[in-house]
Design an enzyme around this catalytic site. Structure first.
Site, PDB file in Angstrom:
ATOM      1  N   ASP A  85       4.683 -42.906 -45.535  1.00 30.20           N
ATOM      2  CA  ASP A  85       5.016 -43.121 -46.939  1.00 30.20           C
ATOM      3  C   ASP A  85       3.707 -43.367 -47.681  1.00 30.20           C
ATOM      4  OD1 ASP A  85       6.561 -43.446 -49.205  1.00 30.20           O
ATOM      5  OD2 ASP A  85       7.596 -45.249 -48.519  1.00 30.20           O
ATOM      6  N   TRP A  86       3.808 -43.663 -48.960  1.00 24.28           N
ATOM      7  CA  TRP A  86       2.606 -43.819 -49.767  1.00 24.28           C
ATOM      8  C   TRP A  86       1.791 -45.054 -49.414  1.00 24.28           C
ATOM      9  CZ3 TRP A  86       1.541 -47.744 -53.418  1.00 24.28           C
ATOM     10  CH2 TRP A  86       2.578 -48.637 -53.676  1.00 24.28           C
ATOM     11  N   ASN A 145       6.286 -39.385 -52.736  1.00 22.88           N
ATOM     12  CA  ASN A 145       5.623 -40.527 -52.114  1.00 22.88           C
ATOM     13  C   ASN A 145       5.308 -40.316 -50.634  1.00 22.88           C
ATOM     14  OD1 ASN A 145       5.260 -42.108 -54.336  1.00 22.88           O
ATOM     15  ND2 ASN A 145       6.868 -43.579 -53.878  1.00 22.88           N
ATOM     16  N   HIS A 184       8.919 -37.437 -60.002  1.00 23.86           N
ATOM     17  CA  HIS A 184       8.496 -38.420 -59.009  1.00 23.86           C
ATOM     18  C   HIS A 184       9.681 -38.792 -58.130  1.00 23.86           C
ATOM     19  CE1 HIS A 184       5.569 -41.192 -57.377  1.00 23.86           C
ATOM     20  NE2 HIS A 184       6.585 -42.024 -57.183  1.00 23.86           N
ATOM     21  N   THR A 185       9.568 -38.438 -56.847  1.00 18.25           N
ATOM     22  CA  THR A 185      10.624 -38.735 -55.882  1.00 18.25           C
ATOM     23  C   THR A 185      10.075 -39.687 -54.832  1.00 18.25           C
ATOM     24  OG1 THR A 185      10.017 -36.657 -54.768  1.00 18.25           O
ATOM     25  CG2 THR A 185      11.940 -36.626 -56.207  1.00 18.25           C
ATOM     26  N   VAL A 186      10.972 -40.485 -54.244  1.00 15.09           N
ATOM     27  CA  VAL A 186      10.554 -41.576 -53.348  1.00 15.09           C
ATOM     28  C   VAL A 186      11.356 -41.536 -52.055  1.00 15.09           C
ATOM     29  CG1 VAL A 186       9.864 -43.044 -55.277  1.00 15.09           C
ATOM     30  CG2 VAL A 186      12.201 -43.203 -54.399  1.00 15.09           C
ATOM     31  N   PHE A 236      15.139 -40.713 -59.608  1.00 14.03           N
ATOM     32  CA  PHE A 236      14.627 -40.863 -60.966  1.00 14.03           C
ATOM     33  C   PHE A 236      14.582 -39.478 -61.614  1.00 14.03           C
ATOM     34  CE2 PHE A 236      12.803 -44.019 -58.111  1.00 14.03           C
ATOM     35  CZ  PHE A 236      13.181 -45.200 -58.719  1.00 14.03           C
ATOM     36  N   ASP A 286       1.697 -42.148 -60.786  1.00 10.76           N
ATOM     37  CA  ASP A 286       1.449 -42.279 -59.348  1.00 10.76           C
ATOM     38  C   ASP A 286       1.333 -40.915 -58.653  1.00 10.76           C
ATOM     39  OD1 ASP A 286       3.144 -44.280 -60.665  1.00 10.76           O
ATOM     40  OD2 ASP A 286       3.152 -45.376 -58.775  1.00 10.76           O
ATOM     41  N   ALA A 316      -0.976 -47.633 -62.713  1.00  9.26           N
ATOM     42  CA  ALA A 316      -0.715 -46.245 -63.093  1.00  9.26           C
ATOM     43  C   ALA A 316      -1.989 -45.594 -63.603  1.00  9.26           C
ATOM     44  CB  ALA A 316       0.376 -46.196 -64.166  1.00  9.26           C
TER      45      ALA A 316
END
Length: 339
Positions: free
Chosen positions: A18-19, A62, A107-109, A115, A122, A186
């Site tokens: 992950d990030w 991410n 932006h996906t996580v 979202f 990011d 950010a």
């Protein structure tokens, strides 16, 4: 991918994909490369091997951060798997990744949260930096142009025309910046990424003048809101909010890098050194970095950013490591110039 569980302390757990560990691993590679520390590279090769099974599954923005290692690991080892996997990931970014109506990466996580049509600053560090590094390795003009275009889209949609600072996110559906917070980290992700993106892609494709001008407007605005002790506040235009270490390290490191690659004039080094001096006392004897805010989505209000807890995190450790590495590199360059 979304169901993959980390072990123990999420913020300090290297053993997931992950990030958070991604920023830590990127930072280790930058240090290892600059210091000629083969032991660090060896650790990262073992880390990828241990965790590569966790990388398989649904791709999200991410989860792309660790892939920024792959171009350099391929160059160092010649292992074709690194290049093949990097090319597959780049193909997903260019062809399949969800986008906003403006064409920017959504932006996906990895968490079970969505979202839709939101763009976050990011992403420039988590995904676009990888594209630029792969372009720099391969000489692929299409990748270079995609990295530049994505960076410029983020600057256009996130930059406050009045202050020059960046908002944390943009909601395409609503046509607004949501809580409209000028969140420090950010801004740090972008300030830190752009010098490398431009340096790598500028050899392959033309860098738009608008990207240069927006970046200069951003960094000039950041100098105006730097705290007296060298650090930046977690919401940049709120001096009553707490000072935040990871963002300050990222911004200062970006200044150092931008001067080194000729993107900014030397006068920005003063701000970078001032931030470094303010951060050094926050590094404990055991290496733990204090004053790092927790993982932060776009919050529902500006006030909510000041309520985000601070605790040790790999991205905080990593951004400070990157700052120290870049400061060391800059000092070496200065020494060479003086000979």
């Amino acid at each position: 991918m979304r169901s993959e569980q980390h072990k123990g302390n999420w913020a300090m757990d290297m053993e997931h994909w992950d990030w958070v560990p991604g920023v830590g691993a990127i930072s280790l590679l930058e240090y290892g490369t600059a210091a000629g520390a083969e032991k660090v590279t060896g650790y990262l090769l073992l880390w990828v091997k241990r965790n590569q099974a966790k990388a398989e599954g649904a791709l999200v923005i991410n989860s792309l951060a660790p892939y920024a290692l792959f171009p350099e690991l391929y160059r160092l080892t010649g292992d074709p798997w690194f290049l093949s996997k990097a090319q597959d990931v780049a193909g997903w970014i260019l062809g399949s990744a969800p986008r906003t109506r403006e064409g920017a990466l959504e932006h996906t996580v990895t968490e079970a949260a969505e979202f839709p049509e939101q763009m976050w600053a990011d992403t420039v560090y988590m995904a676009v930096l990888f594209l630029a590094r792969l372009a720099g390795l391969s000489g692929d003009r299409r990748l270079a142009e995609a990295a530049l275009h994505e960076t410029l889209l983020h600057l256009r949609l996130l930059q406050d025309p009045e202050t020059g600072l960046l908002f944390h996110g943009w909601n395409s559906r609503a046509g607004d910046h949501m809580s409209a917070a000028r969140w420090a980290r950010a801004n740090a992700w972008v300030v830190l990424s752009v010098p490398e993106i431009v340096a790598l892609t500028g050899r392959i494709a033309a860098v738009p003048e608008e990207l240069y001008s927006r970046y200069r407007k951003l960094v000039s605005a950041l100098r105006l809101v730097q705290g007296a002790g060298g650090l930046w506040h977690t919401v940049l235009d709120r001096p009553d909010y707490y000072l935040e270490t990871s963002a300050s390290a990222g911004i200062a490191c970006g200044f150092f890098k931008a001067v080194r690659v000729g993107l900014l004039e030397d006068s920005f080094l003063g701000s970078a050194v001032k931030a470094l001096e303010g951060i050094l006392p926050l590094i404990r004897a055991d290496g733990e970095v204090e004053g790092v805010s927790g993982g932060t989505p776009v919050m529902p209000s500006v006030e909510a950013y000041n309520a985000v807890q601070r605790y040790p995190a790999l991205y905080g450790q990593g951004l400070v490591m990157q700052l120290l590495t870049e400061a060391m590199t800059q000092q070496q360059l200065d020494s060479i110039d003086s000979i």
